[in-house]
Write an enzyme that holds these catalytic residues in place. Structure first.
Site, mmCIF file in Angstrom:
data_model
loop_
_atom_site.group_PDB
_atom_site.id
_atom_site.type_symbol
_atom_site.label_atom_id
_atom_site.label_comp_id
_atom_site.label_asym_id
_atom_site.label_seq_id
_atom_site.Cartn_x
_atom_site.Cartn_y
_atom_site.Cartn_z
ATOM 1 N N LYS A 1 33.736 35.599 51.703
ATOM 2 C CA LYS A 1 33.722 35.374 50.162
ATOM 3 C C LYS A 1 33.551 34.006 49.952
ATOM 4 O O LYS A 1 34.527 33.158 49.738
ATOM 5 C CB LYS A 1 35.265 36.068 49.760
ATOM 6 C CG LYS A 1 35.187 36.279 48.418
ATOM 7 C CD LYS A 1 36.237 37.162 48.155
ATOM 8 C CE LYS A 1 36.824 37.281 46.462
ATOM 9 N NZ LYS A 1 35.736 37.906 45.947
HETATM 10 N N1 PMP Z 1 32.199 43.261 47.096
HETATM 11 C C1 PMP Z 1 32.122 41.953 46.440
HETATM 12 C C2 PMP Z 1 30.740 41.159 46.500
HETATM 13 C C3 PMP Z 1 33.321 41.573 45.747
HETATM 14 O O1 PMP Z 1 33.144 40.248 45.163
HETATM 15 C C4 PMP Z 1 34.459 42.108 46.083
HETATM 16 C C5 PMP Z 1 35.829 41.399 45.454
HETATM 17 N N2 PMP Z 1 36.474 40.828 46.234
HETATM 18 C C6 PMP Z 1 34.636 43.373 46.684
HETATM 19 C C7 PMP Z 1 33.351 43.798 47.214
HETATM 20 C C8 PMP Z 1 35.795 44.008 46.861
HETATM 21 O O2 PMP Z 1 36.540 43.421 47.793
HETATM 22 P P1 PMP Z 1 38.168 43.703 47.813
HETATM 23 O O3 PMP Z 1 38.385 44.949 47.801
HETATM 24 O O4 PMP Z 1 38.784 42.982 49.021
HETATM 25 O O5 PMP Z 1 38.572 43.011 46.462
#
Ligand code: PMP
Length: 288
Positions: free
Chosen positions: A154
């Site tokens: 991320k």
């Molecule tokens: N894909 C992207 C590009 C994101 O930014 C997020 C948010 N973090 C997610 C998927 C979903 O991830 P999570 O369930 O860990 O929040």
């Protein structure tokens, strides 16, 4: 949106400081080149007080993101969790959105820096913020190629792609975007993973070209427990247009119903879909 007020305290590089006086340098590498990493986490009010949902998973992902981006994050998962509970406590928060950020300090060269900074803040975020019943368009932008960067991290810079896709969708009268991967298969949304239902089966893109969402993993667990048929495999936009229902999943969105893709409506009512069952189970889980 007000992220803080005059009473808000944040964690910044080992100190607790008022949000209004938390600053950094304009020479930080992350500001120029996007090399930071972050998390989006939620805490929920439960019968036992504020509970950070999937805290360990989020901070393990933060550590992984920092590692592949060459940022030396000198805090363990347990320390990060403790600091986050302390952030909630100091700010009297229960239903909150938590944003830890790890970034590279002053350095204009294209090499890693040993100055690594950590910031943890939180703000109140109650129900209804992911919303749902959204109209989605297929983005003209693709998710970053896994051969060009670490898509499972991320990283700050990856969100240029997300902002371009969201802006394009909104400018075209849609609520959100669905992006393909470097091979033209459906990948994910700008800030959420994607599922669709066809018949009695749920489909989602496999890991590799997407952020490995913590909500996605939770939804897969829920679906397995429920005994739903599941397929993690590649698919194209045309297959989605033939789906019965679809939804985004993510920390912010939770489980959010998608009503149409490129104005092609999904035919099964949300309340009759597998996504609706998943969404209700998810709402139970976050409040335990
Ligand atoms: N894909 C992207 C590009 C994101 O930014 C997020 C948010 N973090 C997610 C998927 C979903 O991830 P999570 O369930 O860990 O929040």
């Amino acid at each position: 949106m007000n992220y803080y007020n005059e009473k808000t305290e944040v964690y910044l590089n080992g100190n607790w400081v008022p949000a209004s006086s938390a600053t950094t340098s304009l020479y930080d590498q992350t500001l120029h080149y996007g090399t930071g990493v972050f998390e989006g986490i939620r805490s929920y009010k439960t019968p036992n007080g504020a509970k950070i949902f999937k805290a360990k998973e989020h901070f393990e992902r933060l550590q992984y993101s920092a590692k592949v981006m060459h940022l030396d994050l000198n805090l363990s998962v347990d320390e990060l969790i403790d600091l986050t509970y302390e952030t909630l406590k100091r700010n009297n928060l229960e239903d909150a959105y938590i944003r830890p950020l790890v970034w590279a300090g002053p350095n204009m060269s294209l090499t890693p820096t040993t100055n690594v900074y950590v910031f943890i803040c939180a703000w109140e975020w109650g129900k209804l913020h992911g919303g749902g019943h959204i109209r989605v368009m297929t983005s003209s932008y693709r998710r970053p190629d896994p051969k060009s960067c670490h898509v499972s991290a991320k990283a700050v810079g990856h969100y240029v792609n997300s902002i371009l896709a969201t802006t394009e969708a909104k400018q075209n009268g849609f609520d959100d975007a669905l992006l393909t991967d470097a091979n033209g298969n459906v990948a994910e949304g700008p800030g959420a993973n994607f599922f669709f239902q066809k018949g009695k089966t749920l489909f989602t893109s496999p890991l590799g070209n997407i952020l490995p969402g913590i909500t996605r993993a939770t939804v897969l667990e829920i679906a397995k427990k429920r005994g739903f048929d599941l397929q993690e495999r590649y698919f194209k936009v045309d297959e989605v247009k033939d789906a019965d229902s679809a939804f985004f999943v993510g920390t912010a969105a939770e489980v959010a119903c998608i009503t149409s893709l490129d104005n092609v409506p999904f035919t099964v009512k949300w309340e009759d879909s597998l996504g609706y069952i998943v969404s209700n189970d998810y709402q139970q889980l976050i409040r335990i």
